[in-house]
Structures are given as C-alpha cells and as structure tokens.
Design a protein around this motif. Structure first.
Motif, mmCIF file in Angstrom:
data_model
loop_
_atom_site.group_PDB
_atom_site.id
_atom_site.type_symbol
_atom_site.label_atom_id
_atom_site.label_comp_id
_atom_site.label_asym_id
_atom_site.label_seq_id
_atom_site.Cartn_x
_atom_site.Cartn_y
_atom_site.Cartn_z
ATOM 1 N N LEU A 196 22.307 44.223 18.297
ATOM 2 C CA LEU A 196 22.976 42.922 18.245
ATOM 3 C C LEU A 196 24.468 43.060 18.549
ATOM 4 N N MET A 197 25.106 44.088 17.986
ATOM 5 C CA MET A 197 26.531 44.288 18.212
ATOM 6 C C MET A 197 26.821 44.573 19.689
ATOM 7 N N MET A 198 25.954 45.370 20.325
ATOM 8 C CA MET A 198 26.140 45.670 21.741
ATOM 9 C C MET A 198 25.948 44.434 22.610
ATOM 10 N N GLU A 199 24.951 43.631 22.287
ATOM 11 C CA GLU A 199 24.714 42.408 23.064
ATOM 12 C C GLU A 199 25.902 41.456 22.936
ATOM 13 N N GLU A 200 26.451 41.347 21.734
ATOM 14 C CA GLU A 200 27.628 40.501 21.535
ATOM 15 C C GLU A 200 28.837 41.065 22.276
ATOM 16 N N THR A 201 28.990 42.385 22.278
ATOM 17 C CA THR A 201 30.113 43.019 22.980
ATOM 18 C C THR A 201 30.032 42.763 24.468
ATOM 19 N N LEU A 202 28.834 42.854 25.054
ATOM 20 C CA LEU A 202 28.670 42.580 26.478
ATOM 21 C C LEU A 202 29.015 41.129 26.811
ATOM 22 N N ALA A 203 28.663 40.221 25.920
ATOM 23 C CA ALA A 203 28.981 38.809 26.150
ATOM 24 C C ALA A 203 30.492 38.581 26.108
ATOM 25 N N ILE A 204 31.187 39.275 25.222
ATOM 26 C CA ILE A 204 32.643 39.145 25.136
ATOM 27 C C ILE A 204 33.306 39.736 26.371
ATOM 28 N N ALA A 205 32.806 40.891 26.815
ATOM 29 C CA ALA A 205 33.328 41.497 28.042
ATOM 30 C C ALA A 205 33.193 40.530 29.216
ATOM 31 N N ALA A 206 32.034 39.903 29.327
ATOM 32 C CA ALA A 206 31.815 38.942 30.414
ATOM 33 C C ALA A 206 32.775 37.768 30.309
ATOM 34 N N ALA A 207 33.081 37.356 29.092
ATOM 35 C CA ALA A 207 33.963 36.199 28.893
ATOM 36 C C ALA A 207 35.392 36.480 29.347
ATOM 37 N N VAL A 208 35.792 37.767 29.361
ATOM 38 C CA VAL A 208 37.126 38.112 29.866
ATOM 39 C C VAL A 208 37.050 38.695 31.273
ATOM 40 N N ALA A 232 36.610 37.712 21.040
ATOM 41 C CA ALA A 232 35.520 36.752 20.830
ATOM 42 C C ALA A 232 36.087 35.391 20.438
ATOM 43 N N ASP A 233 37.049 35.385 19.538
ATOM 44 C CA ASP A 233 37.674 34.124 19.124
ATOM 45 C C ASP A 233 38.468 33.501 20.275
ATOM 46 N N LEU A 234 39.163 34.343 21.031
ATOM 47 C CA LEU A 234 39.958 33.849 22.154
ATOM 48 C C LEU A 234 39.091 33.123 23.174
ATOM 49 N N THR A 235 37.890 33.658 23.408
ATOM 50 C CA THR A 235 37.021 33.116 24.458
ATOM 51 C C THR A 235 35.904 32.226 23.902
ATOM 52 N N ASN A 236 35.942 31.951 22.593
ATOM 53 C CA ASN A 236 34.898 31.133 21.946
ATOM 54 C C ASN A 236 33.500 31.710 22.180
ATOM 55 N N THR A 237 33.404 33.027 22.082
ATOM 56 C CA THR A 237 32.123 33.709 22.263
ATOM 57 C C THR A 237 31.530 34.040 20.896
ATOM 58 N N PRO A 238 30.307 33.610 20.612
ATOM 59 C CA PRO A 238 29.705 33.910 19.303
ATOM 60 C C PRO A 238 29.587 35.420 19.081
ATOM 61 N N ALA A 239 29.978 35.879 17.892
ATOM 62 C CA ALA A 239 29.902 37.303 17.570
ATOM 63 C C ALA A 239 29.671 37.491 16.069
ATOM 64 N N PRO A 240 28.617 36.905 15.530
ATOM 65 C CA PRO A 240 28.419 36.947 14.079
ATOM 66 C C PRO A 240 28.204 38.354 13.529
ATOM 67 N N THR A 241 27.479 39.191 14.261
ATOM 68 C CA THR A 241 27.210 40.537 13.754
ATOM 69 C C THR A 241 28.472 41.382 13.787
ATOM 70 N N LEU A 242 29.200 41.323 14.893
ATOM 71 C CA LEU A 242 30.457 42.059 14.992
ATOM 72 C C LEU A 242 31.430 41.644 13.888
ATOM 73 N N LYS A 243 31.509 40.348 13.629
ATOM 74 C CA LYS A 243 32.437 39.856 12.614
ATOM 75 C C LYS A 243 32.035 40.307 11.219
ATOM 76 N N ALA A 244 30.731 40.308 10.938
ATOM 77 C CA ALA A 244 30.272 40.732 9.615
ATOM 78 C C ALA A 244 30.541 42.221 9.393
ATOM 79 N N VAL A 245 30.221 43.028 10.392
ATOM 80 C CA VAL A 245 30.445 44.470 10.269
ATOM 81 C C VAL A 245 31.942 44.767 10.198
ATOM 82 N N HIS A 246 32.741 44.026 10.967
ATOM 83 C CA HIS A 246 34.183 44.241 10.915
ATOM 84 C C HIS A 246 34.730 43.912 9.522
#
Length: 324
Positions: free
Chosen positions: A237-249, A297-311
């Motif tokens: 889940l964290m990797m999938e969210e990271t890829l989505a954030i990368a795409a957003a930038v 993730a916040d800058l680009t409004n990209t959902p990242a619930p797992t990353l945020k919880a682990v962070h």
C-alpha cells in the motif's frame, strides 16, 4: 581536480578510496578512531571485486584542505543544515556539491519546469536552512546503489553494488557532471550521468519510504518484512501511494511494486539504515525519506492514508531516540 569527501563514513570512505585509486586528488573529512586509522594506514577496502588500500589524506579540519572543485557529501541529510562550518572552508566560487543522500533532496523543485518550480519542501529544507548552507546552484544529485559498512576503524566492507547515478536538477548534461563521472569511473565505480535523476530518486525511495520505517517499528529485516503477510501488505500500500505521489509531481518511474517486493525479499537478513540508526540510538533520517513524501501528497492532494499513518507512528518513535 580536487575532491573533498565530507562525511567519510561507510559510503564516503569507499568513494574516496576509489577516487584516490583512479588518480584523483581526494581528501577525506572524518573523525575519531576512524580518522586515526586512516591517517596511519589509509582506507582498507574489502570487496568481492578485490581488496585494496588507498593512502588518502584525511583530517577533521576542512580548513586544512581548503577550497576544492567537488565536495562529495556523505553526511546524513538530517545534518545538512548544521554542516555550514564544515563545508564553508571547502568552497570556492564554482565548487560543486554532489549530495549522496537518501529520500527527497532539498533541491527537488529547483530547475524543474511545471507548477511547483522553485518551491521549497519544508520537511527537508525548513525555512530554507539547508539552502542557505548548500546553495541550489552548487547541487548535483546523486543516488547511491551501493552497500558498504564500517567493519572497523579505517576498514570498509563493500558488500554489493558500485553504481552512483548523478544528474543536474535541470536535466542538462553538464561538464561538471561528466568530469566527476569520469573520475568515479577511473576509480572502478559506475557513475552514469542521468538527464532525469528524479526518476532514480523515486525508484530508490519506493523501497526506502516503506521498508525503512516499517523496519524501525518492527525491528525487522528486509526478508522478515517481505515474508510477513501483514507487513508485506502494508508495504505494498505504501509503495502504491508513493508511485501515485511521484506521478502527481510529474515523475513516472518504470518499476512494479511486485518486482520491488521480490527484490527486497532476495536481499535477505539486511537491516535498513533506519533500523541501524535506531539500534545505535542515532537520529532517524525520517524527514527526507517519509515526511517529505507525505508533504508532497498534501501539496498535490494525493491520498496517502497508509504513508501518513506509518509516518505518524515513526515520528513519535523518532522523538524517543537519543533520550535514554
């Protein structure tokens, strides 16, 4: 061509020794018993590619070295803002800083065309503290695909990998990158000059942003995390969210999550750098590896619930490091 390695730890001393072997005028900035051993006997490298010894000049006082053409920055990113007194004596008007760091660098949006060009990432450059010490125009990115460890003072064990990808923030192929690359290659290392160094950043970060914090929280090795059903699912889940954030930038690294997970499992009983720091009661390199990803993730409004919880949990853990 003069090079100073600021932070001649496991990676820095290995790079310095390789550069010296290739004929570069290189100086190591180190401290303690490690420095004493290098002064007395040089850097001894033990490697499956062949052992060697490099009698590199070493000091704990950068003023003894003076201005150089390149500074290879081997410090952890969380010490960049405070390294001014160490790096200033090494700089002349055109000194280049090759920053071999994990995670998102302070220069990430420098020279990047698009809606975020020139934006500062607070997690890695709070109030511009890092930029004041390491001006953006000096920066060359470096992504390390190499594993080393200090086996004893002055003794470096090279485990695997020799690739150090470098690149300009603006995507050009500069003379300074080509010159530094040639010196690294002469020393027996791989040093491709990439026109999109951010692609390499995200490929490596895909693993670091997930495995590093999970390893610290669970006190687990790479293979243990990859084989455990729950942590493997969390990492996915964290990797999938990271890829989505990368795409957003604007970055689309061509790597699959399954391939990255399988590769981590093959690494075996390896402790991540964050787990090693935790066990040594050293500050965790959390800001550039995970906090910055959450900020993007916040800058680009990209959902990242797992990353945020682990962070959130790892950030609490980091407040307890060094307090015992």
């Amino acid at each position: 061509m003069r090079v100073a390695v600021l932070g001649a730890g496991a990676i820095g001393a290995y790079v310095g020794a390789a550069l010296h072997r290739g004929g570069t005028d290189v100086h190591l900035i180190a401290r303690g018993p490690h420095l004493d051993a290098i002064r007395a006997n040089g850097v001894k490298v033990l490697s499956p590619r062949g052992d060697f010894v490099a009698m590199t000049p070493a000091t704990d006082d950068p003023a003894e070295v003076g201005p150089v053409d390149y500074v290879f920055l081997g410090l952890k990113a969380n010490s960049y803002a405070s390294c001014g007194p160490l790096i200033e004596p090494l700089l002349h008007a055109t000194t280049t800083v090759v920053a071999a760091q994990n995670g998102i660098p302070w220069w990430y949006f420098h020279g990047l065309k698009g809606p975020y060009e020139g934006r500062r990432i607070e997690s890695v450059d709070p109030d511009g503290e890092v930029t004041r010490v390491l001006p953006l125009e000096r920066a060359v990115g470096c992504v390390v695909y190499c594993s080393t460890e200090i086996e004893g003072p002055g003794l470096i064990r090279h485990l695997e990998g020799t690739r150090f990808s470098i690149g300009e923030p603006d995507g050009t192929t500069s003379d300074r990158c080509l010159e530094f690359s040639a010196a690294m290659v002469a020393g027996g290392l791989k040093c491709p000059v990439e026109t999109d160094i951010r692609n390499d950043i995200w490929i490596k970060l895909l693993g670091n942003a997930a495995f590093n914090p999970i390893s610290a929280l669970a006190r687990a090795t790479m293979v243990e995390i990859a084989r455990h059903h729950g942590t493997r699912a969390t990492v996915r889940l964290m990797m999938e969210e990271t890829l989505a954030i990368a795409a957003a930038v604007g970055c689309h690294p061509a790597i699959s999550v399954d391939k990255r997970l399988d590769g981590a499992q093959r690494v075996g009983a390896h402790k991540t750098s964050m787990l090693q720091d935790l066990e040594k009661d050293k500050p965790l390199e959390l800001d550039v590896i995970l906090a910055a990803v959450v900020e993007l993730a916040d800058l680009t409004n990209t959902p990242a619930p797992t990353l945020k919880a682990v962070h959130a949990v790892t950030d609490l853990l980091s407040t307890k490091v060094g307090t015992a």
